[in-house]
Design an enzyme around this catalytic site. Structure first.
Site, PDB file in Angstrom:
ATOM      1  N   ASP A   1       0.879  -1.231  -0.096  1.00  0.00           N
ATOM      2  CA  ASP A   1       0.037   0.135   0.027  1.00  0.00           C
ATOM      3  C   ASP A   1       0.838   1.317  -0.107  1.00  0.00           C
ATOM      4  OD1 ASP A   1      -2.178   1.636   0.300  1.00  0.00           O
ATOM      5  OD2 ASP A   1      -2.799   0.741   2.309  1.00  0.00           O
TER       6      ASP A   1
ATOM      7  N   ASP B   1     -10.162   4.951  -1.193  1.00  0.00           N
ATOM      8  CA  ASP B   1     -10.757   4.035  -0.436  1.00  0.00           C
ATOM      9  C   ASP B   1     -12.435   4.066  -0.379  1.00  0.00           C
ATOM     10  OD1 ASP B   1      -8.004   3.715   0.397  1.00  0.00           O
ATOM     11  OD2 ASP B   1      -8.620   4.072   2.787  1.00  0.00           O
TER      12      ASP B   1
HETATM   13  C1  GLA Z   1      -5.071   2.772   3.120  1.00  0.00           C
HETATM   14  C2  GLA Z   1      -5.705   1.451   2.327  1.00  0.00           C
HETATM   15  C3  GLA Z   1      -6.838   0.929   3.009  1.00  0.00           C
HETATM   16  C4  GLA Z   1      -6.102   0.189   4.394  1.00  0.00           C
HETATM   17  C5  GLA Z   1      -5.371   1.401   5.226  1.00  0.00           C
HETATM   18  C6  GLA Z   1      -4.440   0.990   6.242  1.00  0.00           C
HETATM   19  O1  GLA Z   1      -6.056   3.557   3.387  1.00  0.00           O
HETATM   20  O2  GLA Z   1      -6.202   2.124   1.078  1.00  0.00           O
HETATM   21  O3  GLA Z   1      -7.450  -0.187   2.264  1.00  0.00           O
HETATM   22  O4  GLA Z   1      -5.311  -0.586   3.838  1.00  0.00           O
HETATM   23  O5  GLA Z   1      -4.619   2.104   4.288  1.00  0.00           O
HETATM   24  O6  GLA Z   1      -3.896   1.772   7.121  1.00  0.00           O
END
Ligand code: GLA
Length: 385
Positions: free
Chosen positions: A153, A211
């Protein structure tokens, strides 16, 4: 992990050896994720309040609820498992995860798989330890523990890789995973049009949106935004519009059916994000509908495209490996509204058989078009032969 070598070469004058390598890369990816990965992830429901016991309880419920039989397999720990590094740079889980290998063994004994989370930057999005400068050690740790999927990520990597350097952040980890020697599905999240280079960088799936949240407006905004990305998806390499919010308490049954239908039409990874130990029969039925999951898991791996959009009404079509076509009639707004699909828009002539995949019912023979009254925030999903 897909092999990735050579795939950044320009399309002009591609030598035969390069074509072979790209072909091999695609084959490699297909072995790991021939259909969109299905599973569960801790983030949408638990965020950082996750620990070993909760993960085991979710795995138990995945089996007991019939989710495993429906195809769900990966149990993914998201952010907040990370502890400190030792003097040699090897990472340890924090005290909420006393023994990662034992947890992997527990899942494997149930026929499930373990997913884990990191970032190409020095810090994850929740400010835990990332993999920057420790890609080799982390890949070795994951392989040693028995990890089967890595969600990688972007987060703090934004300050370390810019523009054309962005793919290199993922290539570094992909190479480390290959060297570590365990097959690990590589799930990527970066800035920009990652779908254009995701496969070449070794990805099996890549986030195409920001997200999701537990909200109808947000879920539909990111789901319907996938329009146009269909050419980047296929067996082994999938567009990922983020994890499911079904069963997290905000979407009603119609909205949950729409969410599930749209993700299956998109050939999206199906990663449940709810508490599997307490889910209602309605949630369970939506997440495990075999005829709808079959749309997602179809061997042809073609992502649906939008056929028609009239105001809040949308018609999408997904061609299936057996020559049938799945059509989604979506009503994004208020009130029940009639939606029609003209078969000529689908390239279909003559009489066809229509089956309703949520009602599990053959609707009979239709010629020329099919119409249905579609409820507010709901969908009618049909398969035509
Ligand atoms: C980002 C990702 C989420 C999650 C968070 C964790 O926002 O897009 O899916 O993994 O980080 O901190």
């Amino acid at each position: 992990m897909a092999g990735r070598k050579g795939s950044f070469a320009s399309q002009a004058a591609i030598p035969a050896a390069f074509v072979f390598l790209l072909f091999a890369a695609q084959l490699g990816a297909q072995v790991l994720a021939p259909t969109p990965p299905m599973g569960w992830n801790s983030w949408n429901h638990y965020a950082c309040a996750i620990d070993d016991a909760t993960v085991r309880a979710q795995a138990d419920a995945m089996v007991a609820s019939g989710m495993k039989d429906a195809g769900y397999q990966y149990v993914n720990i998201d952010d907040c498992w990370e502890g400190e590094r030792d003097a040699n740079g090897y990472i340890y889980p924090n005290k909420k995860f006393p023994d990662m290998k034992a947890l992997a063994d527990y899942l494997h004994a149930k026929g499930l798989k373990l997913g884990i989370y990191s970032s190409p930057g020095p810090l994850t999005c929740a400010k835990y330890e990332g993999s920057y400068g420790h890609e080799r050690q982390d890949a070795e740790s994951y392989a040693g523990w028995g990890v089967d999927l890595l969600k990688y990520d972007w987060c703090s990597a934004r300050d370390y890789y810019h523009g054309p350097e962005i793919p290199t952040a993922f290539i570094k980890m992909h190479d480390a995973l290959v060297k570590a020697g365990r097959p690990i599905v590589f799930s990527m999240h970066a800035r920009g049009p990652i779908w254009e280079w995701g496969l070449a960088a070794g990805g099996n799936l890549w986030r195409t949106t920001g997200d999701i949240s537990n909200d109808y407006g947000r879920m539909t905004a990111i789901g319907f935004e996938e329009v146009g990305l269909e050419k980047y998806a296929g067996p082994g390499h999938w567009n990922d519009p983020d994890m499911l919010e079904i069963g997290n308490g905000k979407l009603n049954d119609a909205e949950s059916r729409l969410h599930m239908s749209l993700w299956c039409m998109l050939a999206a990874p199906l990663i449940a994000g709810n508490d599997l130990t307490t889910m209602s029969p309605a949630t369970r039925a939506i997440l495990t509908n075999p005829e709808v999951i079959a749309v997602d898991q179809d061997a042809a791996g073609v992502q649906a495209h939008r056929v028609r959009e009239v105001g809040p009404l949308e018609v999408w079509m997904k061609p299936m490996a057996d020559g049938s076509k799945v059509v989604g009639l979506f009503n994004r707004e208020q009130g029940t509204l009639p939606i029609t699909v003209n078969f000529s828009d689908l390239g279909v002539g003559g009489a066809v058989q229509v089956r309703d995949l949520w009602a599990h019912k053959d609707l009979g023979q239709f010629t020329g078009s099919f119409s249905a009254d579609v409820g507010e925030h709901d969908v009618v999903l049909i398969r035509i032969r």
